[in-house]
Scaffold this motif. Structure first.
Motif, mmCIF file in Angstrom:
data_model
loop_
_atom_site.group_PDB
_atom_site.id
_atom_site.type_symbol
_atom_site.label_atom_id
_atom_site.label_comp_id
_atom_site.label_asym_id
_atom_site.label_seq_id
_atom_site.Cartn_x
_atom_site.Cartn_y
_atom_site.Cartn_z
ATOM 1 N N GLN A 1 0.808 -1.210 0.000
ATOM 2 C CA GLN A 1 0.000 0.000 0.000
ATOM 3 C C GLN A 1 0.849 1.271 0.000
ATOM 4 N N ALA A 2 2.060 1.204 0.509
ATOM 5 C CA ALA A 2 2.924 2.383 0.529
ATOM 6 C C ALA A 2 3.689 2.577 -0.782
ATOM 7 N N ILE A 3 4.007 1.490 -1.466
ATOM 8 C CA ILE A 3 4.816 1.577 -2.688
ATOM 9 C C ILE A 3 4.037 1.091 -3.914
ATOM 10 N N GLY A 4 3.511 -0.130 -3.814
ATOM 11 C CA GLY A 4 2.881 -0.735 -4.985
ATOM 12 C C GLY A 4 1.596 -0.060 -5.410
ATOM 13 N N ALA A 5 0.720 0.234 -4.471
ATOM 14 C CA ALA A 5 -0.591 0.800 -4.820
ATOM 15 C C ALA A 5 -0.480 2.174 -5.488
ATOM 16 N N PRO A 6 0.331 3.119 -4.967
ATOM 17 C CA PRO A 6 0.448 4.408 -5.671
ATOM 18 C C PRO A 6 0.983 4.268 -7.096
ATOM 19 N N MET A 7 1.977 3.392 -7.295
ATOM 20 C CA MET A 7 2.492 3.184 -8.649
ATOM 21 C C MET A 7 1.427 2.566 -9.546
ATOM 22 N N TYR A 8 0.666 1.631 -8.989
ATOM 23 C CA TYR A 8 -0.397 0.953 -9.744
ATOM 24 C C TYR A 8 -1.439 1.966 -10.216
ATOM 25 N N ILE A 9 -1.919 2.805 -9.305
ATOM 26 C CA ILE A 9 -2.989 3.748 -9.645
ATOM 27 C C ILE A 9 -2.470 4.859 -10.554
ATOM 28 N N TYR A 10 -1.268 5.339 -10.292
ATOM 29 C CA TYR A 10 -0.680 6.365 -11.161
ATOM 30 C C TYR A 10 -0.530 5.848 -12.587
ATOM 31 N N THR A 11 -0.042 4.614 -12.722
ATOM 32 C CA THR A 11 0.105 4.016 -14.053
ATOM 33 C C THR A 11 -1.248 3.840 -14.730
ATOM 34 N N TYR A 12 -2.266 3.490 -13.943
ATOM 35 C CA TYR A 12 -3.613 3.352 -14.509
ATOM 36 C C TYR A 12 -4.083 4.670 -15.114
ATOM 37 N N PHE A 13 -3.905 5.764 -14.388
ATOM 38 C CA PHE A 13 -4.325 7.065 -14.906
ATOM 39 C C PHE A 13 -3.554 7.433 -16.168
ATOM 40 N N VAL A 14 -2.260 7.188 -16.168
ATOM 41 C CA VAL A 14 -1.433 7.566 -17.313
ATOM 42 C C VAL A 14 -1.818 6.764 -18.551
ATOM 43 N N ILE A 15 -1.885 5.447 -18.412
ATOM 44 C CA ILE A 15 -2.141 4.593 -19.579
ATOM 45 C C ILE A 15 -3.532 4.812 -20.146
ATOM 46 N N THR A 16 -4.539 4.781 -19.283
ATOM 47 C CA THR A 16 -5.914 4.891 -19.787
ATOM 48 C C THR A 16 -6.189 6.265 -20.389
ATOM 49 N N ASN A 17 -5.763 7.334 -19.716
ATOM 50 C CA ASN A 17 -6.010 8.677 -20.247
ATOM 51 C C ASN A 17 -5.213 8.935 -21.519
#
Length: 235
Positions: free
Chosen positions: A153-169
């Motif tokens: 939750q401290a490392i993996g989740a922020p990278m996961y969600i940030y990548t989701y926003f970047v790729i999908t948008n």
């Protein structure tokens, strides 16, 4: 005298009893147990004790697990792409029923599902080894779980969600771009990264109200190789 002579010759009669016939044993069955006559109730009982045929869901899980053991990353990525595509399609249908179906949006979700699955496969594999060396699950299962949840939750989740926003948008906006040049792609990527950075903090605050508890259950009870559950709940 004749009667006394007969009594002497037949001692069993002299004691006033009759010698019983020897008892015949039951014929033995193939298991060396006394065979029991087959009755209607026994037949019904034997039929009712027969195992029920597996359901379609059980067959699906058996085949999924067999394929997962053989080709884990490919099966996880395929399952994630299908789940993300179906999830976005359903969201469009529910939230915006008056609009036409946006295939590019659903396709961008499916593409992210593949990327995210590869990331989670290796990231969670790293956590499994790194945390497991210091806190073996055989003796520190709860501590092992909490440590993995904290790091995730401290490392993996922020990278996961940030990548989701970047790729999908990026994929959605790129699909709507008329001139697809390298300069436009670079500008769009910078714009998308800036937008994702602004969206990340409030999204993480909402994320942390639910998903740490979900992944605590996930890491504690689910084996590392099973990502189907994780794909479903993350979507």
């Amino acid at each position: 005298m004749r009667g006394q002579h007969l009594l002497r010759r037949t001692p069993s009669l002299a004691r006033g009893g009759i010698r019983p016939l020897p008892r015949q044993p039951f014929p033995k069955g193939p298991n060396n147990n006394a065979s029991v006559p087959q009755t209607a109730s026994n037949a019904v009982r034997s039929k009712s004790s027969a195992p029920a045929p597996p359901s379609l869901f059980q067959l699906f899980l058996e085949r999924y697990n067999a394929a997962l053991n053989k080709r884990p990353l490919f099966i996880k990525a395929s399952a994630a792409s299908v789940i993300f595509f179906a999830s976005d399609s359903g969201t469009q249908r529910i939230m915006e029923p008056e609009k036409d179906f946006d295939l590019a949006r659903a396709g961008s979700g499916a593409a992210f599902g593949v990327v995210a699955t590869a990331w989670l496969h290796y990231w969670w594999g790293f956590l499994e080894v790194a945390v497991g060396k210091r806190l073996p699950t055989s003796t520190h299962r709860l501590s092992n779980t909490l440590a993995k949840v904290f790091l995730d939750q401290a490392i993996g989740a922020p990278m996961y969600i940030y990548t989701y926003f970047v790729i999908t948008n990026f994929l959605q906006d790129w699909n709507a771009t008329a001139k697809k040049t390298t300069k436009n792609a670079t500008d769009l990527l910078d714009k998308t990264c800036h937008k994702a950075a602004l969206m990340l903090p409030p999204t993480m605050m909402r994320h942390w109200t639910l998903w740490p508890a979900v992944h605590t259950f996930n890491f504690y009870y689910m084996p590392f190789r099973t990502l189907f559950w994780s794909d479903g709940v993350d979507t």
